[in-house]
Structures are given as structure tokens and as C-alpha cells.
Design a protein around this motif. Structure first.
Motif, PDB file in Angstrom:
ATOM      1  N   LYS A 147      -1.138  21.616   0.377  1.00  0.00           N
ATOM      2  CA  LYS A 147      -1.034  21.385  -1.062  1.00  0.00           C
ATOM      3  C   LYS A 147       0.373  20.983  -1.504  1.00  0.00           C
ATOM      4  CE  LYS A 147      -4.852  24.514  -2.230  1.00  0.00           C
ATOM      5  NZ  LYS A 147      -5.289  25.656  -3.053  1.00  0.00           N
ATOM      6  N   ARG A 148       1.211  20.555  -0.562  1.00  0.00           N
ATOM      7  CA  ARG A 148       2.553  20.085  -0.899  1.00  0.00           C
ATOM      8  C   ARG A 148       2.673  18.611  -0.532  1.00  0.00           C
ATOM      9  NH1 ARG A 148       6.937  21.903   1.658  1.00  0.00           N
ATOM     10  NH2 ARG A 148       5.794  22.363   3.589  1.00  0.00           N
ATOM     11  N   LEU A 149       3.275  17.826  -1.422  1.00  0.00           N
ATOM     12  CA  LEU A 149       3.502  16.405  -1.145  1.00  0.00           C
ATOM     13  C   LEU A 149       4.741  16.287  -0.264  1.00  0.00           C
ATOM     14  CD1 LEU A 149       2.751  13.438  -1.650  1.00  0.00           C
ATOM     15  CD2 LEU A 149       4.217  13.506  -3.679  1.00  0.00           C
ATOM     16  N   ILE A 150       4.522  15.925   0.999  1.00  0.00           N
ATOM     17  CA  ILE A 150       5.603  15.888   1.986  1.00  0.00           C
ATOM     18  C   ILE A 150       6.278  14.518   2.043  1.00  0.00           C
ATOM     19  CG2 ILE A 150       6.200  16.191   4.417  1.00  0.00           C
ATOM     20  CD1 ILE A 150       5.424  18.748   2.890  1.00  0.00           C
ATOM     21  N   SER A 151       5.468  13.463   1.969  1.00  0.00           N
ATOM     22  CA  SER A 151       6.032  12.116   2.084  1.00  0.00           C
ATOM     23  C   SER A 151       5.068  11.102   1.486  1.00  0.00           C
ATOM     24  CB  SER A 151       6.313  11.770   3.550  1.00  0.00           C
ATOM     25  OG  SER A 151       5.096  11.723   4.295  1.00  0.00           O
ATOM     26  N   VAL A 152       5.560   9.883   1.334  1.00  0.00           N
ATOM     27  CA  VAL A 152       4.715   8.768   0.902  1.00  0.00           C
ATOM     28  C   VAL A 152       5.003   7.599   1.848  1.00  0.00           C
ATOM     29  CG1 VAL A 152       4.090   7.169  -0.944  1.00  0.00           C
ATOM     30  CG2 VAL A 152       4.818   9.496  -1.509  1.00  0.00           C
ATOM     31  N   GLY A 153       3.954   7.130   2.522  1.00  0.00           N
ATOM     32  CA  GLY A 153       4.104   5.973   3.394  1.00  0.00           C
ATOM     33  C   GLY A 153       3.855   4.696   2.608  1.00  0.00           C
ATOM     34  N   PHE A 154       4.620   3.663   2.923  1.00  0.00           N
ATOM     35  CA  PHE A 154       4.445   2.367   2.283  1.00  0.00           C
ATOM     36  C   PHE A 154       4.235   1.304   3.352  1.00  0.00           C
ATOM     37  CE2 PHE A 154       6.956   4.760  -0.800  1.00  0.00           C
ATOM     38  CZ  PHE A 154       6.296   4.479  -1.983  1.00  0.00           C
ATOM     39  N   LEU A 181       0.851  -1.186   0.000  1.00  0.00           N
ATOM     40  CA  LEU A 181       0.000   0.000   0.000  1.00  0.00           C
ATOM     41  C   LEU A 181       0.889   1.238   0.000  1.00  0.00           C
ATOM     42  CD1 LEU A 181      -2.783  -0.804   2.635  1.00  0.00           C
ATOM     43  CD2 LEU A 181      -3.098  -0.479   0.190  1.00  0.00           C
ATOM     44  N   ALA A 182       0.532   2.218  -0.810  1.00  0.00           N
ATOM     45  CA  ALA A 182       1.236   3.501  -0.833  1.00  0.00           C
ATOM     46  C   ALA A 182       0.268   4.586  -0.389  1.00  0.00           C
ATOM     47  CB  ALA A 182       1.765   3.804  -2.240  1.00  0.00           C
ATOM     48  N   SER A 183       0.697   5.416   0.581  1.00  0.00           N
ATOM     49  CA  SER A 183      -0.191   6.436   1.153  1.00  0.00           C
ATOM     50  C   SER A 183       0.506   7.795   1.131  1.00  0.00           C
ATOM     51  CB  SER A 183      -0.563   6.068   2.592  1.00  0.00           C
ATOM     52  OG  SER A 183      -1.155   4.788   2.653  1.00  0.00           O
TER      53      SER A 183
END
Length: 219
Positions: A167-174, A159-161
Motif C-alpha cells: 500500500k505504499r507508492l515506491i516508484s513510477v516507471g516511464f 506510458l507511466a506505470s
């Protein structure tokens, strides 16, 4: 049902539970999950037309004639499967951790306002290249990403979260959602590949930096 379909159904089920628990407006209701599962299971099955029963050729034949040689007592028994490699290494990232955070540098709750932004285009491209899709199994778009939806790998193992702040993409959790040894290794390879592609840092919740090679890791 193919193993990949089983994994994807389980992954979708996990995703729906996470979305429902978080009050996500896109969470699937039980009825929708049933219909989605039916679609995944039946999408590759041929539609049979009218005609004689597929069992007709078996009528009048002995039970032994129908069984394969190794079950009916005739012929040579089937060869056993080759032994699995042993022992399996357990000091890899994939076997010791399931949740990872991808960002530019280290990001905590206290400094999220000052955190560097991930490149939305680069992340979108990397997720698509490494086999992540929307709930409808379509390619992920920039708009999908910034809406903070969750995305499942096509195999149903990761899963990618994305995490969006102002409005800024700070991180992606996996999150790796399979217990199978080989599938966990393949799942982490996807995650590490995305981190390399965008030049990001992969870390655990306690800020432990994860080696992208996946080897020699100890919690």
C-alpha cells in the motif's frame, strides 16, 4: 486522422498488450480496442445531416480546375518545406534510452521493503499537470494511482506505470513509446519535469542515474 490521434491509438495498443501480458484485470479485449479506436478517430468528425452530396459542386468541372496550381500545371509551384536542422544531436537521454524509473533514491528488488515512499498526492498532481490520463482520458485520481494501473500521456508517447508495495507508492516507471526524434525529446521533458516536481531520482534499470537536463548523456 490527426498525428496526435495516431500516436494515442498506438500508445493504447501498446498499453493493452502490456496489460494483457501481465494478466492485468483492466486489459482491453480486441473488441474493446476496436471500439476505443473508433471513438478516438470519430470523436471530432461532424455528423452530416441529410442534404446534397458534398461532391455536387465538382460536377461538370475539368480535372485541371479542381487540382491545386502546383499539380495542375498552372500558377507557381509550391515552395519546398524548410530544411530540418542538421545534424541532430544524439547524446541526449531521450535518444539513447526509453525506460526510466522514478523513486526517492535508488530502489532495487532486494531493498523494496525499506525504500522511501513517494508522495501519492504529489505524483498524482504532477502526472495530471504533465498530461497523463486514464484509459477514458480522464484526470488521474489518488485511487487510480494506488491501484497500480498504467497511464498514457494524452499525446500517446509515454506510458507511466506506478509500483505499489504494501500500500505504499515506491516508484513510477516511464516508457517512451515513440520513435520520432522531436516527440522523444518532448516525452523525456515530461518525465524529467515530473521528477523535478516531486524531488525524485530518475534512473535506468541498471541504476544509472539520469541527468534531468537530458544533455550530455552516454550509455
Amino acid at each position: 486522422m490527426a498525428k496526435q490521434d495516431q500516436r494515442r491509438i498506438m500508445g493504447l495498443f501498446v498499453l493493452s498488450l502490456k496489460q494483457a501480458a501481465a494478466g492485468h484485470e483492466g486489459a482491453r479485449l480486441p473488441g474493446e480496442m476496436v471500439r476505443l479506436t473508433r471513438r478516438v478517430v470519430l470523436r471530432d468528425l461532424p455528423i452530416a445531416g441529410a442534404g446534397p452530396s458534398v461532391l455536387a459542386p465538382l460536377l461538370g468541372r475539368s480535372f485541371e480546375a479542381i487540382l491545386p496550381p502546383d499539380l495542375s500545371g498552372g500558377g507557381e509551384p509550391a515552395a519546398p518545406p524548410p530544411p530540418r536542422r542538421t545534424p541532430l544531436p544524439t547524446n541526449s537521454v531521450a535518444q539513447q534510452a526509453s525506460e526510466f524509473n522514478l523513486a526517492l533514491g535508488m530502489v532495487t528488488v532486494d531493498d523494496v521493503d525499506d525504500a522511501a515512499s513517494l508522495d501519492v498526492e504529489a505524483i498524482t498532481k504532477a502526472l495530471n499537470e504533465f498530461g497523463f490520463v486514464t484509459d477514458d482520458e480522464k484526470p488521474i485520481t489518488r485511487r487510480d494511482l494506488v491501484r497500480s494501473g498504467d497511464f498514457l500521456s494524452i499525446e500517446g508517447t509515454v506510458l507511466a506505470s506506478p509500483s505499489v508495495h504494501r500500500k505504499r507508492l515506491i516508484s513510477v516507471g516511464f516508457e517512451i513509446v515513440t520513435g520520432d526524434y522531436d516527440e522523444r525529446e518532448a516525452a523525456f521533458a515530461k518525465i524529467a519535469g515530473i521528477a523535478r516536481a516531486v524531488g525524485g531520482t530518475l534512473a535506468l534499470d541498471d541504476s544509472t542515474v539520469v541527468p534531468l537536463t537530458g544533455e550530455g548523456f552516454q550509455l
